[in-house]
Design a protein around this motif. Structure first.
Motif, mmCIF file in Angstrom:
data_model
loop_
_atom_site.group_PDB
_atom_site.id
_atom_site.type_symbol
_atom_site.label_atom_id
_atom_site.label_comp_id
_atom_site.label_asym_id
_atom_site.label_seq_id
_atom_site.Cartn_x
_atom_site.Cartn_y
_atom_site.Cartn_z
ATOM 1 N N VAL A 259 0.631 -1.259 0.009
ATOM 2 C CA VAL A 259 -0.021 0.092 0.148
ATOM 3 C C VAL A 259 0.907 1.089 -0.162
ATOM 4 N N ARG A 260 0.244 2.204 -0.302
ATOM 5 C CA ARG A 260 1.100 3.660 -0.368
ATOM 6 C C ARG A 260 -0.137 4.486 0.234
ATOM 7 N N VAL A 261 0.228 5.928 0.515
ATOM 8 C CA VAL A 261 -0.624 6.804 1.075
ATOM 9 C C VAL A 261 -0.446 8.113 0.034
ATOM 10 N N VAL A 262 -1.890 8.527 -0.293
ATOM 11 C CA VAL A 262 -2.290 9.804 -0.990
ATOM 12 C C VAL A 262 -2.832 10.661 -0.311
ATOM 13 N N LYS A 263 -2.674 12.262 -0.367
ATOM 14 C CA LYS A 263 -3.328 12.876 0.259
ATOM 15 C C LYS A 263 -4.865 12.991 -0.127
ATOM 16 N N ALA A 264 -5.672 13.277 0.860
ATOM 17 C CA ALA A 264 -7.234 13.147 0.551
ATOM 18 C C ALA A 264 -7.572 14.578 -0.183
ATOM 19 N N PRO A 265 -8.634 14.654 -0.825
ATOM 20 C CA PRO A 265 -9.288 15.946 -1.404
ATOM 21 C C PRO A 265 -9.414 17.001 -0.194
ATOM 22 N N ARG A 266 -9.107 18.029 -0.837
ATOM 23 C CA ARG A 266 -9.259 19.161 0.120
ATOM 24 C C ARG A 266 -10.613 19.519 0.763
ATOM 25 N N ALA A 267 -11.643 18.912 0.278
ATOM 26 C CA ALA A 267 -13.106 18.924 0.384
ATOM 27 C C ALA A 267 -13.204 18.260 2.029
ATOM 28 N N ILE A 268 -12.445 17.117 1.980
ATOM 29 C CA ILE A 268 -12.698 16.373 3.275
ATOM 30 C C ILE A 268 -11.733 17.035 4.437
#
Length: 302
Positions: A259-268
């Motif tokens: 797995v890897r980590v991606v930043k969430a949408p700014r709206a969240i």
């Protein structure tokens, strides 16, 4: 002194009695208690009346304890320290404590808070016991009823309980290493293209991830619902679904293979994490110490 006599006994006389029985001498007992010899003699008469026994009898120029006086002296030797503790407030010694701390926390806190909390408590209070109760819908009712000592949870405890902010966090996304999305942050449109793994910790209520989406009239497509973050991380590694978790937990999951980590949408938006307890435990020395350990762990998370 029979129990029904306690209401008419002057507890202030117990130290006077202890001095008299130890010294077996009215004048020396008076000096020890910083009162006059006549006052000590009057106190002895009151004590004799209260106990229904002479306590001290004259032998020659001094006094000897009666059999009852001997027993009372032995009782006072153990009673007075306990009475001092009762009146002055209990002192908490972590190294000697066998206190039990019952707490409930989310799966998230079990990963980011619990390990360091166990390390701190076991090193300083090795004889104490932590009991982690599964996170459940009635957790705040259990705090109020005394079945739980402490809850670690997203902000939202009822106002009749005491709550304190521990830390704030934002959300991040965990995806499979082979996931087709390769950028560092999801846009909202990209985020909603994929199916999602949802950790349902609120018994069907909207999660903190879904609430801001609902305000925008948006909804995720859900492919898997389960109650725990860790198996969710393992599951997402085998698909193109997205798992949205608190960022600290995402970093821990990101250490696992696949797995890897991606930043969430700014709206969240982010969230606040609190500890909650009942007022009956606020002044308790053991529980005040335990809350300090949690505060220390939370500070290290900042």
């Amino acid at each position: 002194m029979r129990s029904e006599h306690v209401s008419r006994a002057d507890l202030n006389l117990l130290r006077t009695l202890f001095a008299l029985l130890e010294e077996k001498h009215v004048t020396r007992a008076a000096q020890r208690c910083f009162i006059s010899q006549p006052a000590m003699s009057r106190a002895l008469e009151r004590l004799r009346e209260t106990f229904g026994d002479e306590l001290l009898i004259r032998v020659g120029r001094g006094y000897e304890r009666t059999a009852r006086g001997e027993r009372v002296l032995r009782d006072l030797e153990s009673l007075l320290p306990r009475l001092d503790l009762l009146l002055k407030g209990e002192q908490f010694d972590p190294a000697q404590s066998e206190e039990r701390f019952r707490l409930s926390m989310t799966d998230h806190a079990s990963v980011v808070v619990l390990p360091d909390l166990v390390r701190r408590v076991s090193s300083v209070a090795p004889r104490s016991r932590l009991e982690l109760i599964p996170w459940h819908d009635e957790r705040f009712e259990d705090v109020e009823a005394g079945r739980l000592d402490l809850v670690l949870d997203v902000a939202g405890a009822p106002p009749k309980l005491n709550s304190e902010l521990l830390f704030s966090d934002v959300f991040a996304c965990v995806v499979a290493s082979r996931h087709p999305f390769k950028k560092g942050r999801f846009t909202l449109s990209d985020y909603l293209k994929y199916r999602h793994v949802v950790v349902d910790v609120l018994s069907g209520q909207q999660t903190p991830v879904d609430r801001p989406l609902a305000v925008l009239g948006l909804k995720r497509s859900v492919g898997l619902v389960l109650p725990y973050f860790l198996p969710a991380g393992l599951a997402v590694a085998q698909s193109n679904m997205i798992l949205t978790t608190p960022s600290r937990l995402a970093r821990e999951l990101g250490k696992t293979a696949g797995v890897r980590v991606v930043k969430a949408p700014r709206a969240i938006t982010g969230f606040k994490y609190e500890m909650t307890w009942h007022a009956r435990l606020t002044a308790d020395p053991a529980h005040a110490w335990f809350r300090d350990q949690i505060r220390a762990v939370a500070r290290d998370l900042q």
